[in-house]
Design an enzyme around this catalytic site. Sequence first.
Site, mmCIF file in Angstrom:
data_model
loop_
_atom_site.group_PDB
_atom_site.id
_atom_site.type_symbol
_atom_site.label_atom_id
_atom_site.label_comp_id
_atom_site.label_asym_id
_atom_site.label_seq_id
_atom_site.Cartn_x
_atom_site.Cartn_y
_atom_site.Cartn_z
ATOM 1 N N HIS A 356 0.877 -1.171 0.000
ATOM 2 C CA HIS A 356 0.000 0.000 0.000
ATOM 3 C C HIS A 356 0.916 1.223 0.000
ATOM 4 C CE1 HIS A 356 -3.281 -2.617 2.008
ATOM 5 N NE2 HIS A 356 -3.419 -2.619 0.694
ATOM 6 N N GLU A 359 1.479 3.569 3.053
ATOM 7 C CA GLU A 359 2.008 3.018 4.303
ATOM 8 C C GLU A 359 3.532 3.076 4.219
ATOM 9 O OE1 GLU A 359 -0.014 -0.742 4.811
ATOM 10 O OE2 GLU A 359 -1.967 0.225 4.592
ATOM 11 N N HIS A 494 3.330 -3.537 6.587
ATOM 12 C CA HIS A 494 2.207 -2.619 6.390
ATOM 13 C C HIS A 494 2.219 -1.558 7.492
ATOM 14 C CE1 HIS A 494 -0.487 -4.709 3.337
ATOM 15 N NE2 HIS A 494 0.540 -5.536 3.468
ATOM 16 N N GLU A 586 1.967 -5.123 10.909
ATOM 17 C CA GLU A 586 1.428 -3.761 10.970
ATOM 18 C C GLU A 586 2.329 -2.987 11.925
ATOM 19 O OE1 GLU A 586 -1.011 -2.609 9.202
ATOM 20 O OE2 GLU A 586 -1.946 -4.424 8.400
#
Length: 756
Positions: A356, A359, A494, A586
């Site tokens: 992404h 990010e 991410h 994450e």
Amino acid sequence: MQLTERNMGKSLCTLAAVIFLGGFFNVAQLTDDTTTEVHLLLNSTSTAASVTVQLQHHSTAKTTPTAAQKLHTTAVTTKKLHRKNISRDSEEENNGEKKHASKTDEKKTQLDCPPLGLESLRVDDSQIRASSSQRSGLGPHRGRLNIQSGISDGDLYDGAWCAEYKDQNQWLEVDAIYLTLFTGVVLQGKNSIWSWDWVHTYKVQLSNDSVTWKTCMNGTEEAIFEGNQNAWSPVLGVLPVPTVARFIRINPQTWYINGTVCLRAEILGCRVHDPGDIYSSEQDLGSKDPLDFRHHNYNEMRKLMKSVTKECPDITRIYTIGKSYTGLKLYVMEISDNPGKHELGEPEFRYVAGMHGNEALGRELVLNLMQYLCKEYKKGNQRVVRLVTDTRIHLLPSMNPDGYEEAYKKGSELAGWAEGRYSFEGIDLNSNFPDLNNIMWDAEEMAIDKSKVSNHYIPMPEYYTQEDAMVSPETRAVISWMEDIPFVLSANLHGGELVVSYPFDCTVGWAPQEDTPTADNAFFRWLATVYASTNLVMANPNRRLCHHEDFQVHNNIINGGAWHTVPGSMNDFSYMHTNCFEVTVELSCDKYPHASELPIEWENNKESLLVYMEQIHRGIKGVVRDKMTKQGISDAVIKVEDHDHDIRSAVDGDYWRLLNPGDYKVVVWAEGYFPSMRRCHVGMQPRATICDFTLTKTPLQRLKEIRAKGLKIPQDFLQLRLRALRLRKLRATTKVLNQRRVGQRTLREERKARGA
């Protein structure tokens, strides 16, 4: 003008005295010698005394100051403030900026000072107050930029601060703790799928004691700042004159006609060094590692990677695996003692970041990691030397460079939650891989004997290889990369949360949420725990929730399907189509942290990044050879008893099977060979147990008899051949599409040249 961190000297004694008297400080001029001229406006007199003040930045990292670390004042030439002078909405920032990536550095959004940290959680909940709140779930602690709400409206974790009353007396207050030069406010509407709420205009008020307040002025009139026109786009409001104070308030004046007074915000400000503050030395030390802590656009990323190869030519190599839709190359840095070559028995590791584009932290951490490994290897750091010598490391910092360039134009505070997330074609790369899970589950459901259904190396479906398939060029490039290199372990970096998720990501029947473990669930949980338990923020039991989900109850790890289903994830595809185990990390609540946060984020993640790579040396490894020729056998099946997931040997016959400590019965077989069985022990030490296998060929006459009787070739080998066929088709269609895109770009450029 660049900020400095020198002592201010005697002039700040005067400043401290004025603070005691309750004075205000308005920046009137920024001089060329990196100091700031400050006017002290006393309440009891109209006389202004002048002192010199030097500003202290949030981060003490020794890096080149960026544009976001510079200050400026907005010249006021008329009595009435034109809103466009103090507000830059998303349309204004994006105007004329949709150009090739090489132009992004010319259009980068400029911010005066770094954010205080409402979004990154540097600002504690106790530092935020409000005039009123509709309910606790809409309290001042929820007024943080980009905070996300839960699905249920009205719970404890709603998507903004919302005032109880709809009048102009409402405010959201932030205590900066220290004297701060406030330069701007970033405003955003409420995150909700049930209602639309945002603030159209607002005032800014400042105070040194939270009792006496002064409204930000534009000449002789109170400044009115332009806010939002929707709920999701951040809007920057620049103070006409940067002002020193401790407290700041956002005072909404008008709001969406069908909504209420709701907002999310970030405050921009530079801390002012005060020698009278006994706690002034207790600032974040950042990182002692001499790394390039800033955000790098495409061209800057290339330069940094080249500088690493120049510094460490013996252990590094840059290569590309393909191009994005707009033609930007997907660069990979290889770090190994023999770059460019697969060594027999040496496992292959990869980190993938930037799937992404918005990010951005993962991208910068991967760039930091390649610098760190290079420098520490040269120093003789034995841990790094061992890692580089025993592992072939591949680092892909930007899988979605087109998306990143879009986010980079806006900058860390103005990109919002989704700007640059998707590819140029609008594809979410996180779910763009083939859904092999349901292919396997459907086959198992129809099979009489489930053990006969292939549990690994599952081919891509036919439709996925077509020219008109909605498969991005970035995804095609990564799939081809996976096929070329026998990766063993990977992590997909991410941002936007603090948790490590592990396969399966897709649930049976695409149920919204359901724990869906793999056959290697125990080892995946170990991998996730290794990263989460060594991450300094995840491991902190007192940390605040990022948004609305409490992952600490799961020790900061979670099965992907139990979190939310993602059909076609890279993690699942990697596990089911190749031998590689992969998790998603994450990294931070803030998808795109400000450059001043990068040294801290590196320290938060450095140990995790290293220790996770070291897990590639757990389990068993070896070489499968032909008994007569002693040559390696490729595509041999390695089956571990009680583990319904097999792997295969690489081209040279070497294999790696990740396993937790224990004793295992391992069976290896290949087409045209008799099976072989061994018992292998895996110890507690982070070193793989060597389990080699030698296979004896099946007599050719026996194979002829099998075919003569019309018996079928084992299903596993049919799957293997189909898998290879589909890969060739995917590569063929990718080549056609790439040539077509190049032709279209050339045609556009020719037309543009003729028009000019």
